[in-house]
Design a protein around this motif. Structure first.
Motif: not given
Lengths: 278, 316, 416
Positions: C382-383, C391, C184-186, C386-387, C379-380
């Motif tokens: 690092g971020n 996924n 949920k918080d990725q 997360w996604t 996009l970085p």
């Protein structure tokens, strides 16, 4: 006929009670569990805090570790003063906009409601620089000024909409009686707008009371901290200690309730006053 | 000023300076200009600049070209925009009808305990999003078990899903939570409007033989149409500006899963202030903000010149 | 004129609470995202410094982690930020230095107490300017419920095959959820998942530096294999893991309902307070018995000076103290799991923390793959991880697809 009325009245209450349960259940759950041990919270979330599962440890850490009365006082001051300013200044401006014709009146009217469309949060950096240059950083005054500016557009929007729909006769007859424009505003217009004061107050109050952003940026200092910010910081300190988290949430709900009870009578009186008049 | 006593004929034609207009308008205009408009314009102005040595470099509309031209930006923008529209439609179709129905029931004159109900219904609206987010995450948590247990009790336990975590249902779930919280506002507006319907009008309808249901449809509803319009436009604006807090609290800055709950507010916040590894970009942030501003402006314009005029004509 | 009169009136009518400044002491404050550590700084660390420097009053003023970057940047821009700034590593702190918000502290003598690797996280690319004192690193790995392992007769896994065998055994037994993690918080998916076990497949620093130099691509087998591992985790997670947040996972594990928790050493304090079973730790599994294991020994926290502070001398005094053996000792033992980056010989008292330290001797070390240089663009990486990692675990994207998307993003802005 009477029987039919009774049935429909029972039906109405059934619907209203059902919705009340929906509105209250989540709150009750928080308060209930804030009195329980961590194990009990997870094992039986809907159980009552009785016997072994009872624990007020969460409240202990909340109340001994932070300055809630101070935060509450700050929030109350900011909200009440901003609200008074929004209502008074907003009503004054709307009265002028709906009552008088002067060069640029349409433009000014549009200008004053433009602020509804953009969150002031966007102007944070410029705002902070301004506040710092005025020497107002870490003061409640900074918050009050920002919240007033933020609340004015919607207040003016609603007040103006309303005042335009009110007939001019009352004001004109007051003018014939020789009342000054100021007295017309205070003695005729203010009582007239009472029904929408409630609406405007409600709209303005909630975002002010619950705001996290501007206290965080403009006045994070201990002396000027608000309840919402205090609770947020507090939750951060207890990521795993849910007893304390739930207790601080409960403590955060309480002042809002008090606040609403204080205002509620005024609000409803405002609404019903309009009804009698209409 | 000296000849106050003998007003010349020329002066009677010209109106005296009406200082009271200034007195009424100046305080609001000043506070608003200094603490709202000035900072916002300072920010929006940045949309025409980009980062350069020691400050911004003027680039004209290049940032807008990037926002709508580069897939990286355009995809995020349209995704957020689409989600906002879904959010708005759901509030219009669910929140406002519920609010109207509850307000109608509350305004039944013979109803006992109306004040208590009103307080209860308004309670969620008063809560901070921090509280609301936490409560609902707990209730919907597959681990904590309140909603799974409740659904088991109802015999529909197999329908339980981790709604906040699934791409297909996260946005709808967030919207329903938002409705739960904010239904109090339209409720209050409708309630106040319904109470303001003149008693004589209702009495006349009753004499005409209409029952309660028809009185509501035929008499009260047309009279509160301006309030319906007001609620509509406030829902529209709130959906773009106020939805940020709840989504940020519930789903985080990346508005997961896979950006399925990303709205203009979270997109803007991420761009403007940065998020984790992403650094804040005030220039692109200002561009997104300006785009948001125009979207809202168009909606409000349509309302002011379309809906509101029609309503007023209807009203009079 | 009217403005001023009006403002004066307004100020008079509203409550004006001004900060109460201490008269004789110089007050300096620390910005931090570690709200959890408030008590530890207030009670254990700062009193020691203040006793030695009676003229300085240091205040620890954290902002919750989610708001830290945004709030700090706004306060820096407005000139109200604290004197001392807790730095995130690499690109984030570098950007703050480039923006003129962090001072160059290269002349601080105590910096010689730190290795070059540690200092690299808070230096310009050419190494000339240094803007934060390295404070602590965190080590990734897994924590496990020792009681549960004993009950099910399980051994700590060393290789990938053993790791999944253990997970299968726990799953078959059914008493415990094999692994406490949600998507949920990725960020857990990326931080505790992908960058935790992935280095074994992309060869730690070799792979990471390869990405930076352009010799390696996210679509190379090692990086894709990291995603494949994530996909393999899915069946071992608890029911409804898609809506399970970070705190849910923490609770799931510390309440004894899950057997293994992919995490890092920063959890030690909180977990030891809340778990009533014995905790153990093991390193991320190696690919097979012949390969070595890899850990992310991540330079996580530094501490620097706000370039516009008015109390430079006092801040430098404090920063100098943070390079001392005394501070290293205090921090390491007050906050077990945050390991001092200094080369002082520190005695780690906490047994669990020692289990993490021991991994340094057994495994090759690297840092989180996307933190240096690869997160400088839009996009970085690092971020994005997360996604993507979330996924893949959720099954909405294949490992190959996720890797391709990451590489496409890097191609978009990154020139090796």
């Amino acid at each position: 006929m009477l029987v039919k009325q009774r049935i429909s009245s029972v039906g109405i209450h059934a619907v209203l009670i059902a919705y009340s349960v929906l509105a209250l259940f989540p709150l009750a759950l928080i308060v209930l569990n804030s009195f329980k041990t961590r194990k009990a919270i997870f094992r039986d979330p809907t159980g009552l805090p009785l016997g072994e599962s009872f624990s007020a440890k969460g409240y202990d850490s909340v109340l001994s570790n932070s300055d809630f009365p101070l935060y509450f006082g700050n929030s109350l001051t900011v909200t009440v003063v901003s609200l008074v300013l929004i209502l008074l200044l907003g009503a004054m401006a709307s009265h002028a906009l709906s009552e008088y014709r002067f060069p640029g009146d349409t433009f000014l009217g549009l200008y004053l409601v433009l602020g509804i469309m953009v969150p002031i949060r966007l102007g944070t950096v410029a705002l902070l620089e301004l506040i710092v240059s005025m020497g107002l950083a870490n003061t409640l005054t900074a918050l009050i000024l920002v919240y007033t500016a933020q609340g004015l557009p919607i207040a003016i929007f609603i007040f103006t909409e309303f005042l335009r729909s009110v007939s001019k006769e009352i004001k004109d007859s007051a003018r014939i009686d020789g009342l000054s424009e100021y007295r017309i505003f205070f003695e005729v217009v203010i009582p007239l707008v009472r029904p929408v004061i409630a609406t405007v107050a409600v709209f303005s109050m909630i975002p002010i009371w619950n705001d996290l952003w501007f206290p965080l940026i403009l006045s994070p200092g201990e002396e000027s901290r608000t309840v919402t910010l205090g609770v947020q910081q507090f939750i951060g300190q207890y990521t795993v200690n849910w007893g304390a988290v739930l207790a601080s949430l409960s403590v955060a709900i309480l002042p809002v309730l008090v606040m609403y009870v204080i205002f509620s009578k005024q609000l409803i009186r405002g609404i019903t006053a309009g009804a009698v008049k209409g | 000023m000296a000849n106050t006593g003998s007003v010349s004929s020329e002066q009677t034609h010209r109106r005296p300076v009406r200082w009271y207009i200034l007195v009424f308008l100046a305080p609001a205009t000043l506070i608003y200009t200094i603490f709202a408009i000035y900072p916002i314009i300072e920010s929006l102005r940045l949309s025409l600049y980009e980062a350069g040595d020691g400050g911004g470099v003027f680039v004209g509309l290049a940032n807008y070209a990037r926002l709508f031209g580069e897939p990286l930006w355009a995809d995020q923008f349209w995704n957020a925009f689409k989600n906002n529209i879904v959010l708005f439609l759901m509030h219009m179709l669910i929140q406002n009808p519920i609010a109207l129905a509850l307000a109608a029931l509350l305004s039944v004159p013979t109803l006992k305990g109306a004040a208590t109900y009103r307080t209860i219904f308004f309670l969620p609206t008063l809560l901070s999003v921090v509280v609301v987010g936490f409560i609902w995450q707990l209730i919907l948590s597959p681990l904590w078990g309140v909603s799974p247990a409740f659904m088991n009790w109802l015999g529909i336990g197999s329908f339980f899903k981790p709604w906040l975590g699934l791409e297909s249902s996260a946005l709808i779930t967030v919207t329903l939570i938002s409705i739960w919280q904010y239904v109090g506002i339209p409720l209050m507006l409708f309630y106040a409007a319904l109470l303001n319907v003149p008693e004589e009008t209702i009495e006349a309808a009753r004499i005409d033989g209409l029952n309660g249901w028809w009185i509501f449809w035929k008499v009260k509803l047309p009279l509160i149409l301006p309030t319906l319009g007001l609620v509509g436009i406030l829902t529209y604006i709130g959906n773009f500006t106020a939805s940020f807090d709840l989504i940020y609290t519930l789903q985080g800055g990346l508005a997961g899963p896979d950006y399925s709950t990303d709205v203009m507010g979270t997109f803007l916040f991420r761009t403007f202030f940065g998020f984790q590894a992403q650094l804040g970009d005030v220039y692109m942030g200002a561009t997104v903000a300006s785009a948001l501003f125009f979207i809202i402006l168009i909606g409000v314009g349509l309302y002011l010149f379309g809906v509101q005029r029609r309503l007023q004509r209807y009203d009079s | 004129m009217t403005t001023r009169v009006f403002k004066a009136g307004l100020l008079a009518t509203t409550l004006c609470v001004s900060g109460i400044a201490a008269a004789d002491k110089v007050v300096i404050s620390i910005e931090s995202w570690r709200a959890e550590d408030q008590a530890l700084w207030d009670e254990l660390i700062l009193p020691v410094f203040e006793a030695q420097n009676p003229n300085i009053d240091v205040q620890f003023k954290p902002t919750t982690a989610t708001e830290y970057n945004a709030a700090l940047n706004a306060r820096l821009a407005g000139g109200t930020a604290g004197d001392i700034i807790t730095c995130r590593p690499f690109d984030n702190a570098l950007a703050m230095y480039d923006a003129g918000n962090l001072a160059n502290i290269a002349e601080l003598e105590g910096l010689s107490n730190f290795s070059d690797v540690a200092k690299a996280a808070w230096s310009t690319d050419n190494g000339d300017a240094k803007f934060c004192v390295p404070m602590a690193s965190v080590i990734h790995g897994f924590m496990y419920n020792k009681d549960a392992f004993a009950e099910l007769n399980l051994e700590v896994p060393k290789t990938e095959a053993e790791f999944y065998a253990v997970l299968d055994a726990i799953k078959d037994d059914g008493t415990y959820i094999p692994m406490a993690m949600g998507t949920k918080d990725q960020w857990e998916a990326a931080t505790m998942g992908y960058t935790n076990v992935g280095p074994a497949y992309w060869g730690g620093e070799d792979g990471r530096l390869g990405l930076i130099s352009g010799d390696a691509k996210m679509t190379d087998d090692g990086f894709v294999e990291g995603f494949r591992q994530m996909a393999k985790w899915t069946p071992y997670l608890g029911n409804g893991f898609q809506a399970q947040g970070y705190t849910d996972s923490q609770n799931l594990f510390t309440l004894g309902r899950a057997a293994i928790y992919p995490t890092g050493s920063w959890e030690i304090t909180g977990f030891q307070q809340n778990a009533d079973f014995e905790l153990g730790a093991f390193a991320p599994p190696s690919k097979d018995a012949d390969s070595s294991c890899y850990i992310s020994d991540h330079t996580d926290i530094g501490i620097g000076m706000n370039a516009s502070t008015e109390n430079k001398d006092e801040v430098m005094t404090f920063l100098a103290w943070t390079t001392s053996a005394e501070f290293a000792e205090l921090l390491t033992n007050a906050a077990p799991g945050f390991f001092s980056l200094s080369s002082h010989d520190i005695n780690v008292e906490n047994a669990l923390a020692n289990e993490f330290v021991a991994m340094r001797g057994q495994c090759e070390a690297t840092i989180r793959v996307a933190h240096q240089i690869l997160s400088r663009g839009e996009l970085p990486l690092g971020n994005q991880l997360w996604t993507l990692a979330a996924n893949v675990i959720n099954g909405t994207q294949t490992p190959e697809d996720a890797a391709a998307e990451a590489q496409a993003n890097l191609d978009g802005w990154y020139k090796p």
